[in-house]
Design an enzyme around this catalytic site. Structure first.
Site, PDB file in Angstrom:
ATOM      1  N   LYS A 190       0.760  -1.258   0.133  1.00 24.69           N
ATOM      2  CA  LYS A 190      -0.041   0.125   0.178  1.00 24.69           C
ATOM      3  C   LYS A 190       0.999   1.270   0.152  1.00 24.69           C
ATOM      4  CE  LYS A 190      -3.351   2.796   0.355  1.00 24.69           C
ATOM      5  NZ  LYS A 190      -3.568   3.905   1.388  1.00 24.69           N
ATOM      6  N   HIS A 193       2.197   1.745  -3.430  1.00 28.61           N
ATOM      7  CA  HIS A 193       0.895   2.189  -4.351  1.00 28.61           C
ATOM      8  C   HIS A 193       0.950   3.864  -4.211  1.00 28.61           C
ATOM      9  CE1 HIS A 193      -3.339   3.711  -3.914  1.00 28.61           C
ATOM     10  NE2 HIS A 193      -3.498   2.860  -4.876  1.00 28.61           N
ATOM     11  N   ASN A 194       1.040   4.351  -2.859  1.00 32.49           N
ATOM     12  CA  ASN A 194       0.829   5.743  -2.709  1.00 32.49           C
ATOM     13  C   ASN A 194       1.885   6.524  -3.232  1.00 32.49           C
ATOM     14  OD1 ASN A 194      -1.227   4.775  -1.030  1.00 32.49           O
ATOM     15  ND2 ASN A 194      -1.072   6.104   0.592  1.00 32.49           N
ATOM     16  N   GLU A 197       1.324   6.738  -6.747  1.00 31.70           N
ATOM     17  CA  GLU A 197       0.141   7.781  -6.839  1.00 31.70           C
ATOM     18  C   GLU A 197       0.642   9.189  -6.874  1.00 31.70           C
ATOM     19  OE1 GLU A 197      -3.148   7.244  -3.774  1.00 31.70           O
ATOM     20  OE2 GLU A 197      -2.928   9.206  -3.325  1.00 31.70           O
TER      21      GLU A 197
HETATM   22  P1  NBP Z   1      -8.176   8.996  10.989  1.00 30.68           P
HETATM   23  O1  NBP Z   1      -6.821   8.699  10.403  1.00 30.68           O
HETATM   24  O2  NBP Z   1      -8.558  10.812  10.735  1.00 30.68           O
HETATM   25  O3  NBP Z   1      -8.233   8.695  12.331  1.00 30.68           O
HETATM   26  C1  NBP Z   1      -9.634   8.901  13.134  1.00 30.68           C
HETATM   27  C2  NBP Z   1      -9.915   7.437  13.906  1.00 30.68           C
HETATM   28  O4  NBP Z   1      -8.906   7.272  14.839  1.00 30.68           O
HETATM   29  C3  NBP Z   1     -11.246   7.933  14.884  1.00 30.68           C
HETATM   30  O5  NBP Z   1     -12.053   6.799  14.855  1.00 30.68           O
HETATM   31  C4  NBP Z   1     -10.629   8.242  16.237  1.00 30.68           C
HETATM   32  O6  NBP Z   1     -11.547   8.141  17.120  1.00 30.68           O
HETATM   33  C5  NBP Z   1      -9.379   7.260  16.080  1.00 30.68           C
HETATM   34  N1  NBP Z   1      -8.309   7.220  17.268  1.00 30.68           N
HETATM   35  C6  NBP Z   1      -7.625   8.322  17.298  1.00 30.68           C
HETATM   36 BR1  NBP Z   1      -7.440   9.706  16.319  1.00 30.68          BR
HETATM   37  N2  NBP Z   1      -6.614   8.155  18.510  1.00 30.68           N
HETATM   38  C7  NBP Z   1      -7.173   7.071  18.790  1.00 30.68           C
HETATM   39  C8  NBP Z   1      -6.944   6.350  20.215  1.00 30.68           C
HETATM   40  N3  NBP Z   1      -5.983   6.864  20.881  1.00 30.68           N
HETATM   41  N4  NBP Z   1      -7.585   5.238  20.539  1.00 30.68           N
HETATM   42  C9  NBP Z   1      -8.723   4.815  19.602  1.00 30.68           C
HETATM   43  N5  NBP Z   1      -9.084   5.470  18.595  1.00 30.68           N
HETATM   44  C10 NBP Z   1      -8.301   6.605  18.385  1.00 30.68           C
HETATM   45  O7  NBP Z   1      -9.183   8.322  10.286  1.00 30.68           O
HETATM   46  P2  NBP Z   1      -9.478   7.766   8.528  1.00 30.68           P
HETATM   47  O8  NBP Z   1      -9.138   9.216   7.637  1.00 30.68           O
HETATM   48  O9  NBP Z   1     -10.850   7.300   8.491  1.00 30.68           O
HETATM   49  O10 NBP Z   1      -8.206   7.019   8.488  1.00 30.68           O
HETATM   50  C11 NBP Z   1      -8.170   5.679   8.981  1.00 30.68           C
HETATM   51  C12 NBP Z   1      -6.735   4.957   8.621  1.00 30.68           C
HETATM   52  O11 NBP Z   1      -6.973   4.766   7.063  1.00 30.68           O
HETATM   53  C13 NBP Z   1      -5.490   5.766   8.633  1.00 30.68           C
HETATM   54  O12 NBP Z   1      -4.685   4.859   8.829  1.00 30.68           O
HETATM   55  C14 NBP Z   1      -5.274   6.434   7.309  1.00 30.68           C
HETATM   56  O13 NBP Z   1      -4.048   6.891   6.950  1.00 30.68           O
HETATM   57  C15 NBP Z   1      -6.005   5.292   6.374  1.00 30.68           C
HETATM   58  N6  NBP Z   1      -6.364   5.813   5.192  1.00 30.68           N
HETATM   59  C16 NBP Z   1      -7.299   6.883   4.970  1.00 30.68           C
HETATM   60  C17 NBP Z   1      -7.713   7.026   3.784  1.00 30.68           C
HETATM   61  C18 NBP Z   1      -8.525   8.571   3.646  1.00 30.68           C
HETATM   62  O14 NBP Z   1      -8.763   8.901   2.168  1.00 30.68           O
HETATM   63  N7  NBP Z   1      -8.806   9.165   4.593  1.00 30.68           N
HETATM   64  C19 NBP Z   1      -7.387   6.453   2.582  1.00 30.68           C
HETATM   65  C20 NBP Z   1      -6.635   5.188   2.800  1.00 30.68           C
HETATM   66  C21 NBP Z   1      -6.320   4.850   4.082  1.00 30.68           C
HETATM   67  P3  NBP Z   1     -12.053   9.391  18.040  1.00 30.68           P
HETATM   68  O15 NBP Z   1     -13.324   9.191  17.149  1.00 30.68           O
HETATM   69  O16 NBP Z   1     -12.600   8.665  19.243  1.00 30.68           O
HETATM   70  O17 NBP Z   1     -11.320  10.552  17.853  1.00 30.68           O
END
Ligand code: NBP
Length: 496
Positions: A190, A193-194, A197
């Site tokens: 992955k 892949h990035n 990208e």
């Molecule tokens: P984020 O990367 O913005 O993370 C937010 C989430 O992490 C929320 O559910 C938050 O819970 C939780 N969290 C945090 Br911050 N600290 C925490 C802790 N100490 N304990 C438990 N939960 C915790 O979310 P995302 O953008 O959905 O991405 C998730 C993963 O997927 C990341 O690794 C990201 O790099 C990857 N990714 C993202 C994309 C995209 O397009 N966004 C694409 C591909 C991969 P809370 O609600 O309680 O704060």
């Protein structure tokens, strides 16, 4: 607080931000009852509301790690989609207390592959299995069909194979998911892949810059051209969305939105990791590296503005108007299309060779053709062109580089005149095209049977006695270069 019946769920998902929420709804929509959990309760409620609104999907919400884990059928498979790094460790700690041997944790975040390898060992002490699963496609992909790259425990993969095969994007040759390999291979794939990208986006931005700056094309013309390119060999998600970007008007003022966006590119780190890994493994990845460098330089907006001013005062002139007046627009557009395609082949060749080098180092046995196949749908780099990469590796799994695959080699040779014209035009007019130049230089360096590296070896031997090899026989040689040169100098002096 449940959208459907409370029978044990097929799978669980913890972390309900953008990716988690959408992936959970996707899994539920494919008919797999799912339990969800998030540290902050409001996101559980949000997800439950969406599950009802989006068709009474079989999704149950939970507010404590224990209740969440116990709501899943054994052997349990729990996907985590939280911010990479310590939030993953904290989530594992909270959940694993309630999990039992044979259960599995699947981290779907953009995690550094060594963190996954550490966690595999860590959870194994409790008898738990672990997968690091790259997920690509952003919000929309997660909801409607991402490209999935699971690596780690094969047993754990088999436990979720039916789910991921239905949830992933579907293309004509199957779902965009495959078991990648052991350890952190899913995260590593992955990450590359990035990196690819980054390269694709940079090359598209350069095509835009040349067409706009040298060709004088309007946004409306650019939209039409990218739409047209998306019907040919460049057909891809990134070309398609680029065409759409040029069509959007600024809602807060006159003109097009794209012209109002500050020219500073953000990043989250996977591109940097890719370039670092390329350096670690001695794999040349100049197109990907230049796209990263460009993001860094774009960040220096104020410095760049000051530099523009300083160089103008020093006499720098930009004669873009003069370039435009002599340009054959139709030919420029066709040349840029060819330059973009050829540059892209070089960039993918770099990414694939990085994957192969890591695979050899870690004994992951990566199947490069299969990786190209699972990138054909769902993910950000999805493109028709990936099918050709798949076929290149099917023809020859040990292909040294995509550049020497007979089909790609022919295409690059056919496009090189146009490619050189575009890069030449850009260079002579001061339009920076670091990605296209890097790709062309990669091509020209790789395809040349003899490079000036002989001179570098001589220099190294002269100042550091590093020795050199000869072209006409085996062995390692050292020469007293300075002494011999002085002798030859005095010889020349004597002759004079
Ligand atoms: P984020 O990367 O913005 O993370 C937010 C989430 O992490 C929320 O559910 C938050 O819970 C939780 N969290 C945090 Br911050 N600290 C925490 C802790 N100490 N304990 C438990 N939960 C915790 O979310 P995302 O953008 O959905 O991405 C998730 C993963 O997927 C990341 O690794 C990201 O790099 C990857 N990714 C993202 C994309 C995209 O397009 N966004 C694409 C591909 C991969 P809370 O609600 O309680 O704060």
């Amino acid at each position: 607080m449940e959208a459907t019946s409370p029978a044990l769920s097929r799978i669980g998902l913890a972390g309900l931000a953008v990716m988690g929420q959408n992936l959970a709804l996707n899994i539920a929509e494919k008919g797999f009852p799912i339990s969800v959990y998030n540290r902050t309760a409001s996101k559980v409620d949000e997800t439950l509301d969406r599950a009802v609104a989006e068709g009474q999907l079989p999704l149950s919400g939970h507010y404590s790690p224990r209740e969440f884990v116990l709501s899943i059928r054994r052997p349990r498979s729990v996907i985590i989609l939280v911010k990479a790094g310590s939030p993953v460790d904290q989530t594992i700690a909270a959940l694993s207390d309630h999990m039992e041997p044979g259960d599995c944790i699947i981290d779907g975040g953009n995690e550094w592959y060594e963190n996954t390898e550490r966690r595999i060992r860590q959870v194994a002490e409790k008898g738990l299995l672990y997968l690091g699963m790259g997920v690509s496609g952003g919000e929309d992909g997660a909801r409607h069909g991402p490209s999935l790259m699971p690596g780690g425990s094969y047993e754990a993969y088999l436990n979720i194979e039916d789910v991921v095969k239905k949830v992933a994007a579907q293309v004509e040759d199957g779902p965009c998911v495959t078991y990648i390999g052991e350890g952190g291979s899913g995260n590593f794939v992955k990450m590359v892949h990035n990196g690819i990208e980054y390269g694709d986006m940079q090359l598209i931005a350069e095509a835009y810059d040349v067409l706009k700056t040298a060709g004088g094309l309007s946004n409306a013309e650019l939209a039409d051209i990218f739409d047209e390119w998306n019907r040919g060999e460049l057909e891809s998600f990134l070309v398609e969305i680029t065409a759409n970007i040029f069509k959007v008007k600024d809602e807060h003022g006159n003109g097009d939105l794209v012209d109002k966006i500050l020219d500073k590119t953000g990043m989250k780190g996977t591109g940097k990791w890719t370039v670092q890994q390329a350096a670690e493994l001695s794999v040349a990845a100049p197109t990907i590296a230049s796209s990263l460098d460009c993001r860094y330089l774009s960040g220096l907006k104020e410095e760049r503005e000051a530099a523009a001013e300083a160089l103008k005062e020093a006499g720098m002139r930009e004669d873009v108007g003069a370039v435009r007046s002599g340009i054959d627009k139709k030919r420029l557009i066709d040349d840029v299309r060819q330059a973009l395609y050829a540059s892209k082949i070089c960039s993918y060749a770099q990414g694939m060779n990085l994957l192969r080098a890591k695979s050899v180092e870690k004994e992951w046995n990566l199947n490069l053709g299969e990786l190209a196949r699972i990138w054909k749908g769902g993910c950000i780099i999805r493109a028709v062109f990936l099918d050709r990469i798949k076929r290149a590796y099917l023809r020859n799994p040990n292909l040294a580089s995509l550049i020497v695959d007979p089909e790609f080699a022919r295409e690059m040779v056919q496009r090189q005149a146009a490619w050189r014209r575009v890069v030449g035009l850009a260079v002579s007019n001061g339009i920076s095209t670091p990605g296209m130049c890097a790709s062309l230089n990669y091509f020209d360096t790789y395809r040349r049977a003899r490079l000036p590296a002989n001179l570098i070896q001589a220099q190294r031997d002269l100042f550091g006695a590093h020795t050199y090899e000869r072209i006409d026989g085996p062995g390692s040689f050292h020469t007293e270069w300075t002494k011999l040169a002085q002798k030859s100098n005095s010889g020349v002096a004597a002759l004079n």
